[in-house]
Every structure is written in C-alpha cells, then in structure tokens.
Design a protein around this motif. Structure first.
Motif, PDB file in Angstrom:
ATOM      1  N   THR A   1       0.789  -0.996   0.120  1.00 40.23           N
ATOM      2  CA  THR A   1      -0.015   0.044   0.020  1.00 40.23           C
ATOM      3  C   THR A   1       0.906   1.396   0.035  1.00 40.23           C
ATOM      4  O   THR A   1       0.489   2.415  -0.684  1.00 40.23           O
ATOM      5  CB  THR A   1      -0.990   0.076   1.250  1.00 40.23           C
ATOM      6  N   SER A   2       2.014   1.250   0.827  1.00 34.09           N
ATOM      7  CA  SER A   2       2.801   2.287   0.659  1.00 34.09           C
ATOM      8  C   SER A   2       3.494   2.662  -0.457  1.00 34.09           C
ATOM      9  O   SER A   2       3.564   3.603  -1.031  1.00 34.09           O
ATOM     10  CB  SER A   2       4.061   2.108   1.855  1.00 34.09           C
ATOM     11  N   GLU A   3       3.901   1.420  -1.321  1.00 35.03           N
ATOM     12  CA  GLU A   3       4.401   1.442  -2.615  1.00 35.03           C
ATOM     13  C   GLU A   3       3.557   2.197  -3.379  1.00 35.03           C
ATOM     14  O   GLU A   3       3.847   3.124  -4.316  1.00 35.03           O
ATOM     15  CB  GLU A   3       4.824   0.345  -3.262  1.00 35.03           C
ATOM     16  N   LEU A   4       2.334   1.945  -3.339  1.00 33.30           N
ATOM     17  CA  LEU A   4       1.253   2.231  -4.476  1.00 33.30           C
ATOM     18  C   LEU A   4       1.083   3.602  -4.014  1.00 33.30           C
ATOM     19  O   LEU A   4       0.685   4.543  -4.905  1.00 33.30           O
ATOM     20  CB  LEU A   4      -0.087   1.623  -4.169  1.00 33.30           C
ATOM     21  N   ARG A   5       1.225   4.168  -2.816  1.00 28.42           N
ATOM     22  CA  ARG A   5       1.119   5.727  -2.507  1.00 28.42           C
ATOM     23  C   ARG A   5       2.349   6.577  -2.821  1.00 28.42           C
ATOM     24  O   ARG A   5       2.347   7.607  -2.508  1.00 28.42           O
ATOM     25  CB  ARG A   5       0.578   5.855  -1.022  1.00 28.42           C
ATOM     26  N   GLY A   6       3.546   5.926  -3.156  1.00 28.03           N
ATOM     27  CA  GLY A   6       4.448   6.531  -3.867  1.00 28.03           C
ATOM     28  C   GLY A   6       5.713   6.518  -2.846  1.00 28.03           C
ATOM     29  O   GLY A   6       6.544   7.606  -2.851  1.00 28.03           O
ATOM     30  N   HIS A   7       5.933   5.420  -2.066  1.00 32.15           N
ATOM     31  CA  HIS A   7       7.020   5.252  -1.243  1.00 32.15           C
ATOM     32  C   HIS A   7       8.364   5.553  -2.048  1.00 32.15           C
ATOM     33  O   HIS A   7       9.138   6.296  -1.596  1.00 32.15           O
ATOM     34  CB  HIS A   7       7.064   4.005  -0.492  1.00 32.15           C
ATOM     35  N   HIS A   8       8.469   4.775  -3.411  1.00 30.00           N
ATOM     36  CA  HIS A   8       9.602   4.799  -3.929  1.00 30.00           C
ATOM     37  C   HIS A   8       9.910   6.478  -4.509  1.00 30.00           C
ATOM     38  O   HIS A   8      11.076   6.613  -4.390  1.00 30.00           O
ATOM     39  CB  HIS A   8       9.648   3.907  -5.221  1.00 30.00           C
ATOM     40  N   THR A   9       8.901   6.997  -5.127  1.00 31.57           N
ATOM     41  CA  THR A   9       8.994   8.300  -5.594  1.00 31.57           C
ATOM     42  C   THR A   9       9.584   9.419  -4.416  1.00 31.57           C
ATOM     43  O   THR A   9      10.591  10.061  -4.662  1.00 31.57           O
ATOM     44  CB  THR A   9       7.688   9.087  -6.221  1.00 31.57           C
ATOM     45  N   LEU A  10       8.881   9.239  -3.245  1.00 31.55           N
ATOM     46  CA  LEU A  10       9.234   9.909  -2.212  1.00 31.55           C
ATOM     47  C   LEU A  10      10.828   9.799  -1.840  1.00 31.55           C
ATOM     48  O   LEU A  10      11.535  10.955  -1.515  1.00 31.55           O
ATOM     49  CB  LEU A  10       8.327   9.866  -1.156  1.00 31.55           C
ATOM     50  N   LEU A  11      11.174   8.505  -1.599  1.00 29.46           N
ATOM     51  CA  LEU A  11      12.460   8.101  -1.232  1.00 29.46           C
ATOM     52  C   LEU A  11      13.376   8.747  -2.230  1.00 29.46           C
ATOM     53  O   LEU A  11      14.550   9.478  -1.908  1.00 29.46           O
ATOM     54  CB  LEU A  11      12.582   6.631  -1.471  1.00 29.46           C
ATOM     55  N   HIS A  12      13.355   8.755  -3.595  1.00 33.16           N
ATOM     56  CA  HIS A  12      14.290   9.116  -4.612  1.00 33.16           C
ATOM     57  C   HIS A  12      14.074  10.761  -4.738  1.00 33.16           C
ATOM     58  O   HIS A  12      15.431  11.324  -4.733  1.00 33.16           O
ATOM     59  CB  HIS A  12      13.829   8.659  -5.887  1.00 33.16           C
ATOM     60  N   VAL A  13      12.961  11.514  -4.482  1.00 31.98           N
ATOM     61  CA  VAL A  13      13.133  12.709  -4.376  1.00 31.98           C
ATOM     62  C   VAL A  13      13.941  13.213  -3.157  1.00 31.98           C
ATOM     63  O   VAL A  13      14.681  14.196  -3.036  1.00 31.98           O
ATOM     64  CB  VAL A  13      11.539  13.464  -4.161  1.00 31.98           C
ATOM     65  N   MET A  14      13.717  12.483  -2.049  1.00 33.30           N
ATOM     66  CA  MET A  14      14.551  12.708  -0.962  1.00 33.30           C
ATOM     67  C   MET A  14      15.991  12.880  -0.938  1.00 33.30           C
ATOM     68  O   MET A  14      16.889  13.504  -0.626  1.00 33.30           O
ATOM     69  CB  MET A  14      14.030  11.965   0.508  1.00 33.30           C
ATOM     70  N   LEU A  15      16.338  11.711  -1.674  1.00 35.81           N
ATOM     71  CA  LEU A  15      17.896  11.425  -1.853  1.00 35.81           C
ATOM     72  C   LEU A  15      18.387  12.524  -2.924  1.00 35.81           C
ATOM     73  O   LEU A  15      19.510  13.002  -2.788  1.00 35.81           O
ATOM     74  CB  LEU A  15      17.947   9.945  -2.612  1.00 35.81           C
ATOM     75  N   GLY A  16      17.483  12.949  -3.921  1.00 32.70           N
ATOM     76  CA  GLY A  16      17.910  14.046  -4.704  1.00 32.70           C
ATOM     77  C   GLY A  16      18.279  15.242  -3.886  1.00 32.70           C
ATOM     78  O   GLY A  16      19.104  15.924  -4.119  1.00 32.70           O
ATOM     79  N   GLY A  17      17.149  15.610  -3.017  1.00 30.66           N
ATOM     80  CA  GLY A  17      17.299  16.717  -1.995  1.00 30.66           C
ATOM     81  C   GLY A  17      18.672  16.621  -1.329  1.00 30.66           C
ATOM     82  O   GLY A  17      19.360  17.411  -0.998  1.00 30.66           O
ATOM     83  N   VAL A  18      19.009  15.484  -0.536  1.00 29.46           N
ATOM     84  CA  VAL A  18      20.000  15.444   0.138  1.00 29.46           C
ATOM     85  C   VAL A  18      21.374  15.464  -0.707  1.00 29.46           C
ATOM     86  O   VAL A  18      22.246  16.363  -0.366  1.00 29.46           O
ATOM     87  CB  VAL A  18      20.139  13.757   0.797  1.00 29.46           C
ATOM     88  N   SER A  19      21.440  15.004  -1.918  1.00 32.60           N
ATOM     89  CA  SER A  19      22.512  15.310  -2.906  1.00 32.60           C
ATOM     90  C   SER A  19      22.711  16.599  -3.132  1.00 32.60           C
ATOM     91  O   SER A  19      23.860  17.130  -3.349  1.00 32.60           O
ATOM     92  CB  SER A  19      22.306  14.215  -4.016  1.00 32.60           C
ATOM     93  N   GLY A  20      21.782  17.394  -3.649  1.00 25.10           N
ATOM     94  CA  GLY A  20      21.525  18.452  -3.762  1.00 25.10           C
ATOM     95  C   GLY A  20      22.255  19.539  -2.637  1.00 25.10           C
ATOM     96  O   GLY A  20      23.106  20.092  -3.109  1.00 25.10           O
ATOM     97  N   ALA A  21      21.968  18.895  -1.333  1.00 25.36           N
ATOM     98  CA  ALA A  21      22.312  19.866  -0.239  1.00 25.36           C
ATOM     99  C   ALA A  21      23.954  19.552  -0.206  1.00 25.36           C
ATOM    100  O   ALA A  21      24.788  20.357   0.316  1.00 25.36           O
ATOM    101  CB  ALA A  21      21.909  19.427   1.192  1.00 25.36           C
ATOM    102  N   PHE A  22      24.490  18.581  -0.544  1.00 20.36           N
ATOM    103  CA  PHE A  22      25.823  18.048  -0.306  1.00 20.36           C
ATOM    104  C   PHE A  22      26.589  18.474  -1.653  1.00 20.36           C
ATOM    105  O   PHE A  22      28.026  19.099  -1.351  1.00 20.36           O
ATOM    106  CB  PHE A  22      26.126  16.463  -0.642  1.00 20.36           C
ATOM    107  N   VAL A  23      26.176  18.959  -2.844  1.00 26.77           N
ATOM    108  CA  VAL A  23      26.993  19.520  -3.701  1.00 26.77           C
ATOM    109  C   VAL A  23      26.733  20.785  -4.016  1.00 26.77           C
ATOM    110  O   VAL A  23      27.487  21.779  -4.621  1.00 26.77           O
ATOM    111  CB  VAL A  23      26.904  18.982  -5.331  1.00 26.77           C
TER     112      VAL A  23
END
Lengths: 117, 155, 497
Positions: free
Chosen positions: C101-123
């Motif tokens: 159910t979490s995957e259907l609600r967008g768990h993976h999308t949110l996870l990758h957007v968060m990873l993108g935000g974290v990487s953005g903060a680092f660079v």
C-alpha cells in the motif's frame, strides 16, 4: 523607513511566536505562515529599501537603465514564498488528517491520546 | 456542492481561467507572470470545477492523475536542464533553437529550454496543488463525523 | 554536468517510479536501477576529486558568484558516495519490509526525491540553494513519514514537521541577514565577505541563526527532542534512511558553514560547538539507556553519534576535523545496519517493546549474532569502523590537549556499549515475559533482499574496521580541504589557490 519595517517585522514575529506556542496546531500553522512572511520582509529589507523602478530590462537594451530596485531579494522571497506555500499546504493537510484521527488539534490532548510507550 | 449558479458560472469561468493561465505562462518570459503563477490560476480553475461539480468530474476532465502531471513537469524541468548541457556548456544553460542573433538584433522565435523549464514548473504547480485540493475535498465529503457534510446540500 | 547528475538522476528516477505507480514490481526495478545509477555517478565524482582536487560547475553558465554554483570537495564527494550506497541498501531493504500500500502511494518516488534533495544539499555551493535543498528533502521526508497512514504516524509527523519548519525559517532568516550584511550568497564568496564584516554582532546574529537551524536538523542539544518523537513511527526502511542521512545533512551544513563561511576563530564558536556536542553525546547515550523500545533506543543513539561529530569539529585541528569526517561517513553505513538488524529481530520477536520481547536467542542464534555486530560497532569495539572513528577522535582530542573531551568520548562509548548490550539482552537473552505472545515455532521465510542489504552494510562496517587505512587517508584529505578551504574557493571563483 527601515526602523518602521524592522518594528513591523518584530511585531509580526512576536505575534507568530505567541500563536505557535499556543498548543493548538491550527494556531501553529497561522503563526508559522505569519513568521515566514515576517522573514520574507526581513530579507526584503536586507536587500536595502529604495524608491527605484522595477528591475526590468527595456526592449532592445542589455541592462536596466537608471535607478532600479535590487532584484535578488525579490527572487529569494519569491522562492521562499513558493516553498513556504508548498510546506503550508502539506502541513494543513497533515493537521486535517490529525484532526480526523484524534478528533482534536490541541497538542496536549493528542499527547494524552497517544501516550509514550 | 449543488448550486446551479456556481455550476453554470463555472462552465464559462473554468475554460476562461485555463486559457488565461496559459497566457500568464507564456507572458512570463519577459514580463510579470510565469509557470508558477499560471499554474496557480489553472489549479484554481480545477478547484472551482471541483466545488461546482465533484472531484470525480475534475479527475475525468484532467484525464491524467494530478500527481503524475506534477512529476512529469519535474521531469520536463530536469530535461530542460539536460538540454542546456547537451547543446551548450552548462546544466540549465538557455538554448534557443529558433533564435538567431545578427548584429545585436534578435531574429526568430524566442522559444527554447527556458520555456520548457517554465512549462515544467507550470505542470508541477497545477498537478501538486490540484492533487492536494482534491485529496482535501475528498476527505471533507467523506468523513462521517463531519457535520457540515450533511448540510452542504442546502448551502 | 557531472555535478548536476546526483540531483537529476534521483529526480528522474522518482518521475519514472510515479509513472509506474500502478505496478509495484516495475517500480521496484526502476527504483533499484536509479539508486545504482547514483552510485556510479557518485563514484565518478569521487574519482574526479581524488585526481584533481575540488572542482565546481556553474549552473546555466552564469559565472560565480552571480549564478548558482555546484561544487564538490572530498567531503561532498564522500557524502555523495555513501548516500548513494545507503540508497541502494535501503531500496533493497524496502523490498522486504515496505507494505505494498505504501508503494502504491508513492514510497519509491518520495524516497528518490528525498535522495535528490540530500545530494543537492551536499553539492551546492550557494547558501540560499542549500536552503532550497533542505526544503526539498524536508517535504519528501514529510511524505515518507505519513505514507503509511495511521495515528502513530500522524502523531510522529506533526512533531517532526513543527520543529523542522521552525528550523528552516531560522535558516532563511540567517541567510537573509547574512545577505544583508555582506551582499553575498555564494559560500566561497561569503568566505571573503564575512572576513570583511567589521561589526562582530552581525557575525553572532547570523551565525547563531544558522547554527540553530543546522543544529535542529542534526538533532543537536538542546533542539534534538523531535527526533526520538518521530523516528520510531514510520517503516524501518524509512527510519533507517532518515537516521543515516537526514541528521547528517545538518552535520554537513555545520561542517561546511563553520569552516568555509565563518572563520574557525570566530569568538565563542568553538566553545558553543563543544558544549552543544558534549551535551548531545551525554543526552543521547542516557536517553538510549532509559528507553524501552528498540527504535527509541536507536533514535537516541543517533543523537549521541551526532555529538561525537560536532565535538570533533569544535576541537578545530586538521586531525580532529578529519576524525569528524571519518566518523560522519562510517556512521551512515552503521545507522542503516542498526535499523536493518533491528527490523530482522523485531520481525522474529514480534514487538519493539522490551516488556513484550525476549527469549529469541534459543530460536534464532544466528540472528542474535548478526544483531550484535552493528551494536558493537556503534560502541567502538574493534574490529569495526566505529573503533577507528573513536580512535581518531580521542587521538585528536589528546593532541589538542582537550583531555576532558577524550575522557568523555571514551565514557560515552562505554555507556553506548552498555545500552547496546542491554538491548541485545532484552530482545535475545532475557527469558520471554509471560505477557508476550508466544514465539512462532517455525522460522518465517528469510527476507532475502533485506538480509542481503543488511549483510552488505554490516560487511562494509567490518571491512572499514579491518582495512581502515584508505578510508582514514580519504578522511584526512577531506579534513585538510576543510581546514584550508582555499582550493575549494579557487575552484568555485576561479583563479589559483
């Protein structure tokens, strides 16, 4: 002028802190949006206040002519407003769901409903 | 909500607002306007439609899930950046394929990666705001303990 | 372009995952491919920094300090690499743990957007852009906290949201006032501009706001209380990536800001950092001793680790900063490993609550052994990475004649060992309490992806412990670049260091 703005920002910040500490999530949200607006004004003032033209480049020119306002704080504020809008919308939904789950937006009552393990 | 006046007015207003939002989007290149504001206007149109009819009608009218629309917009914005790198030197550099500069005079159509980026922003805003609004609207009309839901037909 | 990829790849992965949202198997595949691609990108960046030193890219071709600059030095490159590896581990782990159910609600999308935000903060090399990335990762993390739905999740999320929003407003104020005082936003340019500030009150006001904001992100004393109130509510996958990354973004921002922008000899800076770091260590470890639920114990152990890193920065010598960087990087693997083994144990034992758990050792001795390893690593027992982190830190503290900090670090390490042993005992050794539901006699099927991710993380932590030399050398280069940022500044603004 700077002094009036600074006093206004201070007043807004004071009101928002009062609201945010009231223990009611709805007031917290109102306080939060007030505080972000106070900060936006602070950034605006940090970019220096002036009676200048908007920073637009006329047709056929390569740079703005004459006295123009500092465009950077405006860009910063616009970004901050956009982000703040998104966060505010999310928080509002969250509080609404919280209300649906607990039947209250008073943070103390939520604390009692969900005691620490 | 079940209001004849609102639903009749919305039939005129919503298309008008959508068209105006596109105008704002395109005008934003050199003048006040742009993807964010245009997107907000378009989202308002959908919100109005949701108020006049119901959320299902909006979902049908949009034809694409608003969440997906916003993520496609994000993809478009990223691709606009990649385009700039591909054609130019740097990520997000502006590319103008239809624009020629001759002796300081610009000739051609000022359409390029900046517009693609703005369209991406527009889609993100329309999608995200509409998704949020529809979720809230669905919630409000569904929750049984909400007393307003029963009376909403009369107002 | 290389530096924009750590941001672009996760975002595009998120878009693809959302487009495939009706089909969890395809989402998982896309998610894993995207996470793996990030590792490749990050290792390229690390290679480039190792070969040529810090380098920068100007977005849109606007020269610094007028446009937005992305820049990578050793610290950024190391963090990107560790982030992407943790990302793969967490995606893999989620295959076993996250509900459909979490995957259907967008768990993976949110996870990758968060990873993108974290990487953005680092660079990013721009202070305002750092604020934007903070908000991006924040809003994605909000989504991850509530994607499961449910009372506990909303309750945890509201605490997390409230404090983090307040902190970002503090950050924004700090950036605005710093811009007003200097007219600069580019971090390398700020290095010059801040040195020219004549009125120390401007330094204190802006520095205090930024330290408050980053400290709240990093869960530094006294603004740490949101973390144990929220980290135990989402899925273990989300807890693991939060513990590994989100507080570390705050730590990174503190490291970057208070080496590059503010000179290390700013009055009161070292003292404040030292006091906050030391108190964070103490509060964290005593909190871990007092709690009676697995993830609440781990949440406090996250806080204690943050204290070590900030104390390392506050000592301020090159060796101490290197020790802090080493601690920071290995701790990210360690946190994923800790939450991963915790899930495996809780899954077998049935409850996170110590009063409803116990007696796992006779039925699952292998699991018990696996559970013990990250705990020992956290406490700083050889041969794990945590041991070398503490050795470097204590060594740097002794070299700087900060005797009490060395003693404190060792004492907190000992108490951490006690807290971890207590958790092990409560879950595994203690006889099962009468109130607890009976243990399943049959072994549940092995969650292969989660076990693989867990073993990989524990393996990395052990490998760093056995072969520390290259990692220490890496951290020392990063420490040297932080202690003397002239190469970073030259890379951003042009010219020679």
């Amino acid at each position: 002028m700077e002094l009036i703005m600074a006093a206004l920002i201070g007043l807004m910040a004071a009101v928002s802190v009062y609201l945010m500490l009231a223990g009611n999530m709805l007031r917290f949200i109102v306080g939060l949006s007030l505080l972000s607006n106070a900060v936006n004004l602070a950034i605006f003032e940090a970019g220096r206040l002036s009676f200048a033209a908007p920073p637009f480049i006329a047709e056929g020119e390569k740079a703005p002519t004459g006295d123009v306002a500092n465009a950077l704080p405006q860009a910063l504020i616009l970004t901050a407003i956009v982000i703040g809008f998104g966060l505010l919308a999310f928080t509002l939904v969250l509080v609404y769901r919280l209300y649906g789950a607990f039947g209250t937006v008073e943070i103390d009552e939520i604390e009692n409903a969900e005691p620490r393990g | 909500m079940n209001s004849l006046i609102l639903s009749a007015a919305t039939r005129f207003l919503a298309p008008l607002m959508l068209a105006y939002s596109l105008f704002i989007l395109l005008r934003g290149h050199n003048e006040p306007g742009g993807g964010f504001i245009g997107g907000l206007v378009a989202a308002t149109a959908f919100a109005l439609y949701a108020k006049a009819e119901d959320t299902g009608a909006v979902r049908r009218a949009m034809r694409i899930a608003p969440e997906l629309l916003s993520m496609l917009g994000l993809g478009a914005a990223v691709m606009a950046g990649v385009w700039g790198w591909w054609e130019g030197d740097a990520f997000l550099e502006s590319v103008w394929p239809f624009l020629v500069v001759e002796d300081g005079k610009k000739e051609g159509l000022p359409v390029g990666s900046a517009l693609l980026f703005d369209v991406g922003v527009y889609m993100v805003v329309v999608g995200a705001v509409t998704a949020l609004f529809l979720a809230l609207e669905d919630d409000a009309s569904r929750s049984p303990d909400d007393e307003d839901a029963d009376q909403s037909g009369e107002r | 372009m290389l530096l924009a990829l750590p941001i672009a790849v996760p975002f595009l992965t998120g878009v693809v995952c959302l487009a495939l949202r009706a089909s969890p198997p395809f989402q998982r595949l896309a998610s894993l491919i995207g996470a793996a691609a990030s590792v490749i990108v990050a290792s390229r960046i690390a290679e480039a920094v190792l070969a040529e030193g810090p380098f920068a890219e100007q977005m849109g071709g606007w020269p610094a300090p007028f446009g937005i600059t992305l820049a990578a030095d050793m610290l950024s490159a190391g963090l990107l690499l560790v982030t992407s590896i943790c990302g793969v581990a967490v995606v893999l782990f989620g295959f076993s743990e996250v509900e459909e159910t979490s995957e259907l609600r967008g768990h993976h999308t949110l996870l990758h957007v968060m990873l993108g935000g974290v990487s953005g903060a680092f660079v990013t090399g721009d202070l305002f852009n750092l604020y934007v990335w903070f908000e991006v990762l924040l809003i994605a993390s909000f989504g991850l906290l509530v994607v499961r739905g449910g009372r506990r999740q909303f309750d945890g999320a509201i605490r997390y949201v409230a404090l983090n929003l307040t902190a970002t407003i503090g950050f924004l104020t700090g950036v605005g006032l710093l811009y007003g005082a200097t007219g600069a936003l580019n971090m390398a340019d700020l290095h010059r501009a801040v040195a020219e500030i004549d009125d120390p009150r401007k330094l204190y006001a802006t520095g205090a706001l930024l330290l408050f904001a980053f400290g709240a992100k990093a869960a530094l004393f006294p603004v740490f209380f949101w973390l144990p109130a929220s980290y135990h509510t989402p899925s273990f996958t989300v807890s693991a990536i939060f513990a590994a990354l989100l507080t570390k973004v705050g730590v990174y921002a503190i490291f970057r800001t208070f080496t590059l922008i503010y000179p290390p000899d700013t009055p009161y800076l070292a003292e404040v950092l030292m006091a906050a770091g030391a108190l964070t260590m103490v509060v964290g470890v005593f909190g871990a001793l007092a709690e009676r639920e697995v993830r609440r114990v781990l949440s406090f152990s996250v806080i204690a680790s943050i204290g070590f890193m900030i104390v390392a920065l506050s000592i301020g010598t090159e060796a101490a900063i290197a020790a802090g960087v080493f601690y920071l990087l290995q701790d990210m693997f360690l946190k994923v490993a800790l939450f991963a083994v915790a899930w495996l144990a809780v899954r077998r034992g049935g409850s996170e609550d110590f009063r409803l758990s116990g007696g796992l050792w006779p039925v699952a001795p292998m699991l018990g052994a696996l559970f013990l390893l990250p705990g020992l690593a956290l406490a700083g027992v050889p041969p794990f990475s945590g041991f070398w982190a503490k050795v470097l830190l204590v060594d740097a503290a002794l070299a700087a004649e900060a005797w009490w900090l060395a003693a404190l670090a060792l004492g907190v390490g000992l108490l951490t060992l006690y807290a971890m042993a207590r958790m092990f005992s409560e879950l595994f050794w203690k006889p099962r309490p009468a109130a607890a539901p009976a243990l399943a006699t049959e072994r549940p099927p092995v969650p292969i992806p989660a076990l693989a991710a867990t073993l990989a993380m524990v393996g990395i932590v052990t490998y760093i412990g056995v072969q520390p030399a290259p990692f220490i050398a890496f951290a020392q280069i990063a420490g040297a670049q932080l202690a003397d940022p002239s190469a970073y500044i030259a890379a951003v603004l042009g010219g020679t260091p």
